[in-house]
Design a protein around this motif. Structure first.
Motif, PDB file in Angstrom:
ATOM      1  N   GLN A  35      64.517 109.139 -14.870  1.00  0.00           N
ATOM      2  CA  GLN A  35      63.901 109.399 -13.569  1.00  0.00           C
ATOM      3  C   GLN A  35      64.501 110.654 -12.947  1.00  0.00           C
ATOM      4  OE1 GLN A  35      64.358 105.827 -11.243  1.00  0.00           O
ATOM      5  NE2 GLN A  35      63.264 104.598 -12.753  1.00  0.00           N
ATOM      6  N   PHE A  36      65.819 110.812 -13.082  1.00  0.00           N
ATOM      7  CA  PHE A  36      66.489 112.005 -12.578  1.00  0.00           C
ATOM      8  C   PHE A  36      65.907 113.266 -13.229  1.00  0.00           C
ATOM      9  CE2 PHE A  36      69.913 115.163 -13.069  1.00  0.00           C
ATOM     10  CZ  PHE A  36      70.180 115.431 -11.732  1.00  0.00           C
ATOM     11  N   LEU A  37      65.625 113.164 -14.528  1.00  0.00           N
ATOM     12  CA  LEU A  37      65.062 114.295 -15.273  1.00  0.00           C
ATOM     13  C   LEU A  37      63.555 114.446 -15.070  1.00  0.00           C
ATOM     14  CD1 LEU A  37      66.947 113.873 -18.660  1.00  0.00           C
ATOM     15  CD2 LEU A  37      67.450 115.497 -16.829  1.00  0.00           C
ATOM     16  N   GLN A  38      62.957 113.529 -14.297  1.00  0.00           N
ATOM     17  CA  GLN A  38      61.519 113.506 -14.041  1.00  0.00           C
ATOM     18  C   GLN A  38      60.732 113.442 -15.344  1.00  0.00           C
ATOM     19  OE1 GLN A  38      60.565 116.756 -11.385  1.00  0.00           O
ATOM     20  NE2 GLN A  38      61.748 115.848  -9.726  1.00  0.00           N
ATOM     21  N   LEU A  39      61.118 112.507 -16.206  1.00  0.00           N
ATOM     22  CA  LEU A  39      60.509 112.369 -17.525  1.00  0.00           C
ATOM     23  C   LEU A  39      59.009 112.115 -17.442  1.00  0.00           C
ATOM     24  CD1 LEU A  39      61.016 112.280 -20.591  1.00  0.00           C
ATOM     25  CD2 LEU A  39      61.390 109.814 -20.353  1.00  0.00           C
ATOM     26  N   VAL A  40      58.587 111.287 -16.491  1.00  0.00           N
ATOM     27  CA  VAL A  40      57.154 110.994 -16.349  1.00  0.00           C
ATOM     28  C   VAL A  40      56.368 112.275 -16.114  1.00  0.00           C
ATOM     29  CG1 VAL A  40      55.431 109.831 -14.899  1.00  0.00           C
ATOM     30  CG2 VAL A  40      57.488 108.610 -15.589  1.00  0.00           C
ATOM     31  N   LYS A  41      56.864 113.118 -15.234  1.00  0.00           N
ATOM     32  CA  LYS A  41      56.194 114.392 -14.951  1.00  0.00           C
ATOM     33  C   LYS A  41      56.268 115.321 -16.161  1.00  0.00           C
ATOM     34  CE  LYS A  41      56.118 118.141 -11.618  1.00  0.00           C
ATOM     35  NZ  LYS A  41      56.745 118.721 -10.424  1.00  0.00           N
ATOM     36  N   TRP A  42      57.433 115.378 -16.791  1.00  0.00           N
ATOM     37  CA  TRP A  42      57.648 116.244 -17.949  1.00  0.00           C
ATOM     38  C   TRP A  42      56.710 115.879 -19.098  1.00  0.00           C
ATOM     39  CZ3 TRP A  42      60.299 115.633 -22.820  1.00  0.00           C
ATOM     40  CH2 TRP A  42      60.654 116.832 -23.427  1.00  0.00           C
ATOM     41  N   LEU A  43      56.426 114.562 -19.253  1.00  0.00           N
ATOM     42  CA  LEU A  43      55.514 114.100 -20.303  1.00  0.00           C
ATOM     43  C   LEU A  43      54.045 114.178 -19.886  1.00  0.00           C
ATOM     44  CD1 LEU A  43      57.476 110.961 -21.570  1.00  0.00           C
ATOM     45  CD2 LEU A  43      57.257 113.182 -22.713  1.00  0.00           C
ATOM     46  N   GLY A  44      53.782 114.572 -18.642  1.00  0.00           N
ATOM     47  CA  GLY A  44      52.408 114.674 -18.157  1.00  0.00           C
ATOM     48  C   GLY A  44      51.785 113.321 -17.861  1.00  0.00           C
ATOM     49  N   LEU A  45      52.623 112.332 -17.503  1.00  0.00           N
ATOM     50  CA  LEU A  45      52.133 110.972 -17.267  1.00  0.00           C
ATOM     51  C   LEU A  45      52.168 110.577 -15.793  1.00  0.00           C
ATOM     52  CD1 LEU A  45      53.969 109.227 -20.248  1.00  0.00           C
ATOM     53  CD2 LEU A  45      51.543 109.849 -20.114  1.00  0.00           C
ATOM     54  N   GLU A  46      52.182 111.580 -14.892  1.00  0.00           N
ATOM     55  CA  GLU A  46      52.280 111.243 -13.474  1.00  0.00           C
ATOM     56  C   GLU A  46      51.097 110.430 -12.952  1.00  0.00           C
ATOM     57  OE1 GLU A  46      53.157 115.368 -13.884  1.00  0.00           O
ATOM     58  OE2 GLU A  46      51.364 114.612 -14.812  1.00  0.00           O
ATOM     59  N   ASN A  47      49.966 110.453 -13.628  1.00  0.00           N
ATOM     60  CA  ASN A  47      48.808 109.651 -13.214  1.00  0.00           C
ATOM     61  C   ASN A  47      48.702 108.319 -13.961  1.00  0.00           C
ATOM     62  OD1 ASN A  47      47.930 111.610 -11.358  1.00  0.00           O
ATOM     63  ND2 ASN A  47      46.953 112.766 -13.004  1.00  0.00           N
ATOM     64  N   ASN A  48      49.643 108.047 -14.831  1.00  0.00           N
ATOM     65  CA  ASN A  48      49.650 106.813 -15.615  1.00  0.00           C
ATOM     66  C   ASN A  48      50.481 105.762 -14.877  1.00  0.00           C
ATOM     67  OD1 ASN A  48      50.517 104.786 -17.531  1.00  0.00           O
ATOM     68  ND2 ASN A  48      49.702 106.113 -19.127  1.00  0.00           N
ATOM     69  N   LEU A  49      49.798 104.751 -14.323  1.00  0.00           N
ATOM     70  CA  LEU A  49      50.468 103.729 -13.518  1.00  0.00           C
ATOM     71  C   LEU A  49      51.515 102.962 -14.318  1.00  0.00           C
ATOM     72  CD1 LEU A  49      50.686 102.259 -10.820  1.00  0.00           C
ATOM     73  CD2 LEU A  49      48.857 100.743 -11.583  1.00  0.00           C
ATOM     74  N   VAL A  50      51.229 102.664 -15.566  1.00  0.00           N
ATOM     75  CA  VAL A  50      52.187 101.923 -16.401  1.00  0.00           C
ATOM     76  C   VAL A  50      53.449 102.757 -16.616  1.00  0.00           C
ATOM     77  CG1 VAL A  50      52.593 100.881 -18.665  1.00  0.00           C
ATOM     78  CG2 VAL A  50      50.402 100.532 -17.510  1.00  0.00           C
ATOM     79  N   ALA A  51      53.291 104.011 -16.985  1.00  0.00           N
ATOM     80  CA  ALA A  51      54.449 104.887 -17.199  1.00  0.00           C
ATOM     81  C   ALA A  51      55.254 105.047 -15.923  1.00  0.00           C
ATOM     82  CB  ALA A  51      53.997 106.248 -17.711  1.00  0.00           C
ATOM     83  N   ARG A  52      54.565 105.214 -14.806  1.00  0.00           N
ATOM     84  CA  ARG A  52      55.255 105.361 -13.523  1.00  0.00           C
ATOM     85  C   ARG A  52      56.006 104.090 -13.162  1.00  0.00           C
ATOM     86  NH1 ARG A  52      53.800 109.257  -9.875  1.00  0.00           N
ATOM     87  NH2 ARG A  52      53.937 107.758  -8.173  1.00  0.00           N
ATOM     88  N   SER A  53      55.447 102.923 -13.504  1.00  0.00           N
ATOM     89  CA  SER A  53      56.096 101.655 -13.177  1.00  0.00           C
ATOM     90  C   SER A  53      57.268 101.363 -14.108  1.00  0.00           C
ATOM     91  CB  SER A  53      55.090 100.508 -13.255  1.00  0.00           C
ATOM     92  OG  SER A  53      54.094 100.669 -12.293  1.00  0.00           O
ATOM     93  N   VAL A  54      57.086 101.600 -15.399  1.00  0.00           N
ATOM     94  CA  VAL A  54      58.127 101.265 -16.373  1.00  0.00           C
ATOM     95  C   VAL A  54      59.275 102.272 -16.321  1.00  0.00           C
ATOM     96  CG1 VAL A  54      58.631 101.032 -18.841  1.00  0.00           C
ATOM     97  CG2 VAL A  54      56.554 100.034 -17.899  1.00  0.00           C
ATOM     98  N   ILE A  55      58.960 103.543 -16.361  1.00  0.00           N
ATOM     99  CA  ILE A  55      60.000 104.568 -16.366  1.00  0.00           C
ATOM    100  C   ILE A  55      60.476 104.863 -14.944  1.00  0.00           C
ATOM    101  CG2 ILE A  55      60.563 106.960 -16.976  1.00  0.00           C
ATOM    102  CD1 ILE A  55      58.432 106.709 -19.212  1.00  0.00           C
ATOM    103  N   GLY A  56      59.557 104.852 -14.006  1.00  0.00           N
ATOM    104  CA  GLY A  56      59.902 105.165 -12.626  1.00  0.00           C
ATOM    105  C   GLY A  56      59.802 106.652 -12.368  1.00  0.00           C
ATOM    106  N   THR A  57      59.904 107.012 -11.102  1.00  0.00           N
ATOM    107  CA  THR A  57      59.709 108.416 -10.747  1.00  0.00           C
ATOM    108  C   THR A  57      60.812 109.000  -9.871  1.00  0.00           C
ATOM    109  OG1 THR A  57      58.356 107.748  -8.860  1.00  0.00           O
ATOM    110  CG2 THR A  57      57.191 108.268 -10.918  1.00  0.00           C
ATOM    111  N   SER A  58      61.704 108.181  -9.349  1.00  0.00           N
ATOM    112  CA  SER A  58      62.730 108.748  -8.470  1.00  0.00           C
ATOM    113  C   SER A  58      64.098 108.135  -8.755  1.00  0.00           C
ATOM    114  CB  SER A  58      62.365 108.550  -6.998  1.00  0.00           C
ATOM    115  OG  SER A  58      62.270 107.181  -6.702  1.00  0.00           O
TER     116      SER A  58
END
Length: 126
Positions: free
Chosen positions: A74-97
């Motif tokens: 989350q610190f590295l903003q992996l969800v954003k880096w992988l282009g998954l910011e619109n993926n609810l599952v990825a945002r929920s499992v990995i987190g964003t902050s």
């Protein structure tokens, strides 16, 4: 290495249901973020102990390291880096902050598990 323990798996299922209820109905700033993080490491611990032969310390340390790695992602903003910011599952499992409070909640959850496991061992010896 693999062994089924219905007791731990039952606890994992119960905790999963509680986590779903928290996610769906709790919209506060304490129970949902911190209570959920406290419980998720216990859920993962129960899942690991319910499906492997890992002992208490190995399972507890493994879960804590995994939770901290997710927080670091989350610190590295992996969800954003992988282009998954619109993926609810990825945002929920990995987190964003990233949050140090989350790491504290994970640590307290694992410490809780270790204390309960030690007490359970003592009770079995009585």
């Amino acid at each position: 290495m693999f062994k089924v323990n219905a007791g731990y798996l039952g606890l994992a299922l119960l905790l999963f249901c509680i986590e779903v209820i928290i996610a769906m109905f709790m919209h506060d700033k304490f129970i949902r973020p911190l209570g959920g993080d406290f419980l998720i490491v216990i859920l993962l611990y129960c899942l690991l102990r319910g499906t492997t032969t890992l002992d208490v310390p190995a399972a507890a340390i493994s879960v804590l390291i995994f939770a901290c790695l997710i927080e670091f992602a989350q610190f590295l903003q992996l969800v954003k880096w992988l282009g998954l910011e619109n993926n609810l599952v990825a945002r929920s499992v990995i987190g964003t902050s990233f949050s140090w409070a989350d790491i504290i909640a994970y640590t307290l959850g694992i410490l809780f598990v270790v204390v309960i496991e030690k007490r359970a061992v003592r009770l079995r010896k009585i």
